[in-house]
Design an enzyme around this catalytic site. Structure first.
Site, mmCIF file in Angstrom:
data_model
loop_
_atom_site.group_PDB
_atom_site.id
_atom_site.type_symbol
_atom_site.label_atom_id
_atom_site.label_comp_id
_atom_site.label_asym_id
_atom_site.label_seq_id
_atom_site.Cartn_x
_atom_site.Cartn_y
_atom_site.Cartn_z
ATOM 1 C CB CYS A 3 -0.988 -0.020 1.161
ATOM 2 S SG CYS A 3 -0.244 0.065 2.800
ATOM 3 N NE ARG A 9 -4.589 1.444 1.631
ATOM 4 C CZ ARG A 9 -4.389 2.165 0.537
ATOM 5 N NH1 ARG A 9 -5.243 2.070 -0.448
ATOM 6 N NH2 ARG A 9 -3.350 2.962 0.446
ATOM 7 C CG ASP A 119 -5.460 5.590 2.331
ATOM 8 O OD1 ASP A 119 -5.512 5.200 3.514
ATOM 9 O OD2 ASP A 119 -4.519 6.241 1.866
HETATM 10 P P1 4NP Z 1 -1.901 2.856 4.019
HETATM 11 O O1 4NP Z 1 -2.561 4.210 4.569
HETATM 12 O O2 4NP Z 1 -1.331 3.197 2.659
HETATM 13 O O3 4NP Z 1 -3.046 1.918 3.935
HETATM 14 O O4 4NP Z 1 -0.839 2.437 5.025
HETATM 15 C C1 4NP Z 1 -1.859 5.421 4.645
HETATM 16 C C2 4NP Z 1 -0.971 5.618 5.662
HETATM 17 C C3 4NP Z 1 -0.304 6.838 5.775
HETATM 18 C C4 4NP Z 1 -0.552 7.829 4.853
HETATM 19 C C5 4NP Z 1 -1.442 7.624 3.825
HETATM 20 C C6 4NP Z 1 -2.101 6.408 3.716
HETATM 21 N N1 4NP Z 1 0.107 9.086 4.986
HETATM 22 O O5 4NP Z 1 -0.168 9.974 4.163
HETATM 23 O O6 4NP Z 1 0.941 9.241 5.892
#
Ligand code: 4NP
Length: 150
Positions: A3, A9, A119
């Site tokens: 991800c 995720r 997300d």
């Molecule tokens: P992930 O979610 O891609 O599912 O781990 C996110 C975690 C952090 C961020 C964005 C999405 N961020 O912008 O820090």
């Protein structure tokens, strides 16, 4: 499992698939990474950890890692959560063999639709439940296919 941040995720996907692998006694290894570097070495988001814990899956000690080309040597399948991840991962592939490994994970349950796992980072708890349910079903299908392959 890939991800953006490797704190919501993909660690959930790793934990879910790993628990199914162990239930089935399969000799398969699974890991997760982010395309971005923001959360390297960090544990998963507490909301992701709590959601996994509700289902008796412990992801609390996982640590964020960023994808590298070595992952294409190590793993047979690279499952991405969304279209951005897909493009970012394709951009670091070296050849056709690498490219063939990259799959949108929700195509396992919604074939050919290229749907993204939403997300949940900026939303509420219900987003994490939705992600859990989607990943649980997709991982069931992955396990079914791995069982045929082995
Ligand atoms: P992930 O979610 O891609 O599912 O781990 C996110 C975690 C952090 C961020 C964005 C999405 N961020 O912008 O820090």
């Amino acid at each position: 499992m890939v991800c953006l941040g490797n704190i919501c995720r993909s660690p959930m996907a790793q934990g879910i698939l790993d628990s199914k692998i162990k239930e089935q006694g399969l000799n398969v290894s699974v890991d997760s990474v982010g395309t971005a570097s923001y959360h390297i070495d960090q544990n998963p988001d507490p909301r992701a950890t709590a959601k996994a814990e509700e289902h008796d899956i412990d992801i609390s000690l996982y640590r964020g890692r960023q994808i590298s080309t070595a992952d294409f040597d190590e793993f047979d399948y690279i499952y991405v959560m969304d279209n951005y991840n897909y493009q970012d991962v394709l951009n670091i592939t070296r050849d056709e063999e690498d490219k063939k490994k990259v799959k949108m994970i929700l195509n396992k349950i919604f074939p050919d639709q290229d749907m993204s796992v939403p997300d949940p980072y900026y939303g509420g708890e219900e987003g994490f439940e939705n992600v859990y349910q989607l990943l649980d079903k997709a991982c069931d299908k992955i396990i079914e296919e791995l069982t045929y392959e082995i």
